[in-house]
Design an enzyme around this catalytic site. Structure first.
Site, PDB file in Angstrom:
ATOM      1  N   LYS A   1      -7.535  -9.716  -4.260  1.00 25.47           N
ATOM      2  CA  LYS A   1      -6.287  -9.185  -3.715  1.00 25.47           C
ATOM      3  C   LYS A   1      -5.135  -9.713  -4.559  1.00 25.47           C
ATOM      4  CE  LYS A   1      -3.368  -9.054   0.364  1.00 25.47           C
ATOM      5  NZ  LYS A   1      -3.263  -9.300   1.805  1.00 25.47           N
TER       6      LYS A   1
ATOM      7  N   ARG B   1       4.552  -4.156   4.865  1.00 26.35           N
ATOM      8  CA  ARG B   1       5.299  -5.282   5.457  1.00 26.35           C
ATOM      9  C   ARG B   1       6.366  -4.768   6.410  1.00 26.35           C
ATOM     10  NH1 ARG B   1       5.411  -9.081  -0.019  1.00 26.35           N
ATOM     11  NH2 ARG B   1       3.136  -9.262  -0.157  1.00 26.35           N
TER      12      ARG B   1
ATOM     13  N   LYS C   1       4.026 -14.296  -2.534  1.00 28.67           N
ATOM     14  CA  LYS C   1       2.691 -14.785  -2.163  1.00 28.67           C
ATOM     15  C   LYS C   1       1.882 -15.181  -3.400  1.00 28.67           C
ATOM     16  CE  LYS C   1       2.608 -12.234   2.222  1.00 28.67           C
ATOM     17  NZ  LYS C   1       1.783 -11.457   3.196  1.00 28.67           N
TER      18      LYS C   1
ATOM     19  N   LYS D   1      -7.877  -4.820  -4.024  1.00 32.71           N
ATOM     20  CA  LYS D   1      -6.623  -4.381  -3.411  1.00 32.71           C
ATOM     21  C   LYS D   1      -5.442  -4.800  -4.270  1.00 32.71           C
ATOM     22  CE  LYS D   1      -3.948  -5.166   0.698  1.00 32.71           C
ATOM     23  NZ  LYS D   1      -3.789  -5.969   1.878  1.00 32.71           N
TER      24      LYS D   1
ATOM     25  N   SER E   1      -0.244   0.719   1.172  1.00 31.08           N
ATOM     26  CA  SER E   1       0.903   1.450   1.705  1.00 31.08           C
ATOM     27  C   SER E   1       1.793   2.039   0.615  1.00 31.08           C
ATOM     28  CB  SER E   1       1.713   0.524   2.609  1.00 31.08           C
ATOM     29  OG  SER E   1       2.087  -0.649   1.903  1.00 31.08           O
TER      30      SER E   1
ATOM     31  N   TYR F   1      -4.675   5.320   4.423  1.00 29.32           N
ATOM     32  CA  TYR F   1      -3.893   5.892   5.521  1.00 29.32           C
ATOM     33  C   TYR F   1      -4.081   7.408   5.571  1.00 29.32           C
ATOM     34  CZ  TYR F   1      -2.010   1.233   5.196  1.00 29.32           C
ATOM     35  OH  TYR F   1      -1.913  -0.136   5.149  1.00 29.32           O
TER      36      TYR F   1
HETATM   37  C1  PBG Z   1      -1.527  -9.334   4.704  1.00 24.40           C
HETATM   38  C2  PBG Z   1      -1.892  -7.940   4.350  1.00 24.40           C
HETATM   39  C3  PBG Z   1      -1.125  -7.125   3.523  1.00 24.40           C
HETATM   40  C4  PBG Z   1      -1.765  -5.894   3.473  1.00 24.40           C
HETATM   41  C5  PBG Z   1      -2.907  -5.973   4.265  1.00 24.40           C
HETATM   42  N1  PBG Z   1      -2.981  -7.264   4.789  1.00 24.40           N
HETATM   43  C6  PBG Z   1       0.175  -7.359   2.868  1.00 24.40           C
HETATM   44  C7  PBG Z   1       0.439  -8.609   2.172  1.00 24.40           C
HETATM   45  O1  PBG Z   1      -0.461  -9.264   1.631  1.00 24.40           O
HETATM   46  O2  PBG Z   1       1.610  -8.970   2.155  1.00 24.40           O
HETATM   47  C8  PBG Z   1      -1.236  -4.724   2.692  1.00 24.40           C
HETATM   48  C9  PBG Z   1      -1.744  -3.376   3.046  1.00 24.40           C
HETATM   49  C10 PBG Z   1      -0.917  -2.265   2.536  1.00 24.40           C
HETATM   50  O3  PBG Z   1       0.067  -2.445   1.773  1.00 24.40           O
HETATM   51  O4  PBG Z   1      -1.231  -1.135   2.905  1.00 24.40           O
HETATM   52  N2  PBG Z   1      -2.496 -10.151   5.186  1.00 24.40           N
END
Ligand code: PBG
Length: 335
Positions: free
Chosen positions: A202, A212, A225, A256, A282, A321
């Site tokens: 990730k 978010r 992060k 991801k 997203s 989605y």
């Molecule tokens: C956080 C989490 C995130 C997503 C899924 N779980 C965002 C992040 O790491 O800040 C993102 C999913 C998306 O953008 O569709 N645990």
């Protein structure tokens, strides 16, 4: 593999593209409803469906409507629904205790779906950010994200989800050692059949912005992060993380975001052959939807092409989605 091709004109690639029948015969990859995992956002209340501005067509749903969504998904043949909670700011604390509250939104939604639609598999997210006053996936002390202390919190969170009936637990927090800690805790508690789908590779990505907003973490998050999510410049590290998580007991692995990281999907599938999934996040959804709503691209065609790209890259499935839209398009014979 060493493909052999005659010189032109003995070889004419266009022969196999001449008609729909020949193109169908020569098609290498396929897309099916079985390849889809549908992420949905859960909120408090009853009969509430609240649009998310940065994700046109996606809504935060109260638990009763999440059950309806699960019924719709099962009716379309989608095998898995994945829950993300929009937690009220009043329940966000620095110790993130709402994460292991058996009556939090996620756990209530799991039980409600399992009671009404037992045939659909329920996936959950393990990470502290929806419950954190600081917006981070781990516990924070003096601005530092704590690894080992966070593991204990994640274990508590996952055990309550398993108790509530989760079929697949998806740790998205990127702490080191979490898969091993979760696997042994699940075994010890007798949850021997709970699947761990690790968000193994990730990345610290700009494509998570609309998510978010959707879970209400944008306001809380200070900084970034980058001390726990991966550097987008790295690829070998992703292979080491995936290997590590498989060795610690992950059943499935995820990459991801999705489309900007298809090279990672292909490498992972070739190297380990494990069940491999991508999360079309997203921001990827927002780009396709936004362009389509402006009339700049054919949204349905772009959506299906993006799905096929994941399959071509070696993914066994995609969190998207678009899942119900893809399922409906497949029903109409569009892919
Ligand atoms: C956080 C989490 C995130 C997503 C899924 N779980 C965002 C992040 O790491 O800040 C993102 C999913 C998306 O953008 O569709 N645990």
């Amino acid at each position: 593999m060493r493909p052999i091709t005659a010189p032109f004109p003995a070889a004419r690639f266009r022969r196999a593209r001449k008609s729909p029948a020949l193109r169908a015969l020569a098609q290498e990859n396929t897309l099916s409803v079985n390849d889809l995992i549908w992420p949905v956002f859960v909120r408090d209340g009853t009969a509430l469906s609240e649009p998310i501005a940065s994700m046109p067509g996606v809504n935060r749903l109260s638990v009763d409507l999440v059950v309806k969504a699960a019924e719709e998904a099962a009716g379309l043949g989608i095998p898995v629904i994945c829950l993300f909670p929009y937690t009220d700011a009043a329940h966000k604390t620095e110790d993130c205790a709402e994460a292991w509250n058996p009556d939090n939104l996620t756990n209530r939604a799991i039980r409600a779906i399992k009671a009404a639609v037992p045939e659909i598999a329920v996936m959950t997210d393990v990470a502290l950010d929806p419950y954190s006053a600081l917006g981070h996936d781990g516990l924070v002390r003096d601005g530092v994200i704590l690894n080992d202390e966070t593991l204990e919190a994640l274990v508590k969170q996952a055990l309550v989800q398993a108790e509530s009936g989760a079929d697949i637990i998806g740790p998205s927090d990127m702490m080191d050692g979490r898969i091993g800690a979760l696997r042994s805790a699940l075994e010890m508690a007798g949850h021997k059949d709970v699947v761990l789908m690790s968000y193994a590779a990730k990345y610290a990505s700009a494509f998570y912005g609309p998510f978010r907003d959707a879970v209400g973490a944008s306001g809380a998050l200070k900084g970034d992060k980058k001390t726990y999510q991966m550097n987008p410049a790295n690829s070998d590290e992703a292979m080491r993380l995936i290997e590590r998580d498989l060795q610690e007991g992950a059943d499935m692995v995820m990459v991801k975001p999705g489309m900007p990281y298809l090279d990672i999907c292909r490498r992972a599938k070739d190297m380990f052959g494990a069940p491999t999934y991508a999360y079309q996040v997203s921001g990827e959804y927002a780009m396709i939807k936004g362009a389509a709503l402006n009339g700049w691209i054919d949204g349905e065609k772009a959506m299906l092409e993006s799905m096929m790209a994941f399959r071509r890259a070696g993914c066994d499935g995609v969190l998207t989605y678009f899942a119900p839209e893809v399922a409906r398009a497949l029903r109409r014979g569009l892919a």
